[in-house]
Design a protein around this motif. Sequence first.
Motif, PDB file in Angstrom:
ATOM      1  N   ALA A  43       2.474   5.925  -7.908  1.00  0.00           N
ATOM      2  CA  ALA A  43       2.862   7.240  -7.391  1.00  0.00           C
ATOM      3  C   ALA A  43       2.648   7.356  -5.883  1.00  0.00           C
ATOM      4  N   GLU A  44       2.284   6.243  -5.207  1.00  0.00           N
ATOM      5  CA  GLU A  44       2.127   6.316  -3.748  1.00  0.00           C
ATOM      6  C   GLU A  44       3.472   6.692  -3.129  1.00  0.00           C
ATOM      7  N   MET A  45       3.445   7.691  -2.267  1.00  0.00           N
ATOM      8  CA  MET A  45       4.698   8.180  -1.703  1.00  0.00           C
ATOM      9  C   MET A  45       5.333   7.153  -0.771  1.00  0.00           C
ATOM     10  N   HIS A  46       4.481   6.368  -0.115  1.00  0.00           N
ATOM     11  CA  HIS A  46       4.989   5.387   0.832  1.00  0.00           C
ATOM     12  C   HIS A  46       4.089   4.148   0.762  1.00  0.00           C
ATOM     13  N   PRO A  47       4.433   3.207  -0.103  1.00  0.00           N
ATOM     14  CA  PRO A  47       3.561   2.023  -0.263  1.00  0.00           C
ATOM     15  C   PRO A  47       3.765   1.016   0.880  1.00  0.00           C
ATOM     16  N   PHE A  48       3.059   1.239   1.964  1.00  0.00           N
ATOM     17  CA  PHE A  48       3.224   0.374   3.148  1.00  0.00           C
ATOM     18  C   PHE A  48       2.716  -1.034   2.858  1.00  0.00           C
ATOM     19  N   ARG A  49       3.363  -2.002   3.558  1.00  0.00           N
ATOM     20  CA  ARG A  49       2.928  -3.391   3.381  1.00  0.00           C
ATOM     21  C   ARG A  49       1.829  -3.771   4.361  1.00  0.00           C
ATOM     22  N   SER A  50       1.748  -3.030   5.479  1.00  0.00           N
ATOM     23  CA  SER A  50       0.716  -3.380   6.465  1.00  0.00           C
ATOM     24  C   SER A  50       0.270  -2.129   7.208  1.00  0.00           C
ATOM     25  N   ALA A  51      -0.913  -2.240   7.813  1.00  0.00           N
ATOM     26  CA  ALA A  51      -1.447  -1.107   8.572  1.00  0.00           C
ATOM     27  C   ALA A  51      -0.572  -0.822   9.789  1.00  0.00           C
ATOM     28  N   SER A  52      -0.038  -1.861  10.376  1.00  0.00           N
ATOM     29  CA  SER A  52       0.780  -1.620  11.576  1.00  0.00           C
ATOM     30  C   SER A  52       2.060  -0.863  11.212  1.00  0.00           C
ATOM     31  N   GLU A  53       2.654  -1.256  10.065  1.00  0.00           N
ATOM     32  CA  GLU A  53       3.850  -0.535   9.613  1.00  0.00           C
ATOM     33  C   GLU A  53       3.507   0.931   9.335  1.00  0.00           C
TER      34      GLU A  53
END
Lengths: 357, 361
Positions: free
Chosen positions: B154-164
């Motif tokens: 349910a993560e709204m935005h599952p980022f791949r990296s902290a920088s992204e």
Amino acid sequence: MNILFAMERRLDAGSIHALANYARAGRKFGHRIALYGNPDPGYPEVPFSTDLAGADFVVFIFESRLDWVPGLHLAYLLTRTPRSRRAIVDADGMYNPLLLDEDYDRNHGSERDQRRWLAAYGALADRIFQPSLRPQQPGVSPLPFYGYDPRGVIAGGVGKRVDIMHLGHNWWRWRELGGRLLPALERVRDRFGDICFVGLWWDGPPAWAAQMGLEDAFRSDPDRLRALGVRILPAVPYRDVVATMSAAHINIMTQRPLFRRLRLLTSKYFEVFQADTIPLVMLEHEHAAEVYGPAGRELVLCDDIAGKLRDVASRPWAYREYAAAVREHLAAHHSYERRVEELVGSLAGDLPAARTG
Amino acid sequence: MNLLLVSKLARSARGINTIANYVGAADALGHRVAVFGEREAGFPDLPFSLDPSDFDFAVFVVYMPSDFPDLPYLAELLDGVPKSRRVIIDCTGRYNDTIRVEHDFNHLEKMDGHQSWEWIEAFQSIADRILQPTPSPRREDVGSFLFHGYDPRAEMHPFRSASEAARHWSSSDRKYGAAYVGHNWQRWTQIRRFVEAAATVSPPLGNSALVGWDWQRRPDWAVQLGIKGCDVDPELLDRLGVERLEPIPYAEVRGFLGNARFSPVVHRPLFNRLGLVTNRTFETFLADTLPLVMLPQEMAESIYGPDALPLVPGEDIAGRLTAIIRDPEPYWDAVLRVRAHLASQHSYEQRLSELVALLQR
């Protein structure tokens, strides 16, 4: 016997006055009768207890609401008291089919509500009592429940500020009052001075009535009351009911249509005779005689209400004598001591509940 | 295992999000979870049942007195399920002696009329097992079960990296600088600290929003009863440009928080004292926002893992907000690590499995 009542506490309605009398009368016979809950200074005459282990019976009193038992209490009451030691007093006739009286008064809002009430009673207890001499449903035992306290009678001589009083809330009463009593009062208005209605909702419904689909139950016509010179006074606490009634020469007791149909007794049946007043009751003659004895017929307001009011104004002494005869009957047959005996006997299973004499 | 959850549902309060997640987790794990009661139109996705005989356990999820069903349902439930197959999850620490922390209490006799002994006797009457969502219950007869959980799907935005994540966060337009979704019940002290600090951040964060009951003003009933748990200062909030909005349904919380750059995670003072977690402890990390964890450090670490510490501002809220704005990447790194920790340690599948294991003991 130790009896714990469980009921919704309302200072100006319901059965709380009866409870105080049960506790008092019970002590005479060595019974301990209390209301379930923590002590409440708002009800100094009522003993409270939460000692379920010491209770022989828990008696639930249901009026018009099913959801007054807080979940915490319900959990405790249900798990600590076996079903065989629970009973229900069905004060408002909810343990009946859906009854719609005169297309107006009703005991349930819908068949679904009715089923829920029956399921609730079925889940709570095997024994159900109704404050009626003749309940209509099989499985319901008659138990008059409400009673008369001769010691609580207010002696004559109380100063009268009011000629006619009606003390009770506007709860399914307007059709009878607006349709029968007010027209009669209009015809005899010149014979009487101050007339007042004491209680809730005569000047308008509560804010929540419409939301609950109960507009009809609180219907009234404050303009008509004003035009007739009827004062509306606020409700009084249970302990002031008899004294308040005693301020009037005449008190008129009415019942909602459903209660009349089911012939359910209430506290008012008896309180109005404890007051220093001439009680007039809007009941059927037979029912009045059954409860009040033969003199009760004379105090009925039924057919010619205006004529009866004129007659009371003309011959008050005669009606005071009828009332005195009724008081004797009530003291002999409907005292709270007798009510306690009936309750204890019926819970113990060795005494028919209704002994009305 | 078939579990019947017993609780009063509300679309924007208490345990509804957690309960909905249990239903989903049960499907995934081959269990069955339903809510006790008649079908409610407001919850079309939840299964309901009035037949306790179909279930192995009745699980009472209790926040307040009305979580116990009315008649006839409670009576039928108690008749239909033996005590050994009933369990209570005490979400607000009712099953304790009365505890006061600031002006927060676990028993509110003024509001609901119930004294301490009533809660304790009622709980003991209903169930053999009582669980609390805290790592450290105070009473020996209470088990620890966190109840609430995290759904990584349910993560709204599952980022791949902290920088992204940091790039996305810094570059996206958001309606609010900060937003909090939750009712004004025993939270004003902390929310006040947050909004006052947020107002001093330079460059300005922008408007903030508080979503829930009683942020507009202290309600009349609280004034009449002398309850300070919903204190609020409308003039201060007006001055600071804080919008107050009505409650939103539980399914909209994550989306709404994505309108804000920051969202504080706060618990009632009582909950901080008892170590109680809530749905929002976990849910805020699902949203596309940067959670500022305003919890005691020890508690934050125990729930979120050691990587959460950069997100715990301590006393210097403004300083931490400023630092995050200047260089968000390390903080997003912390967020992603916490998300991973929550996914591995606090998923609803794990939670439900823990509950099943507890009940099978």
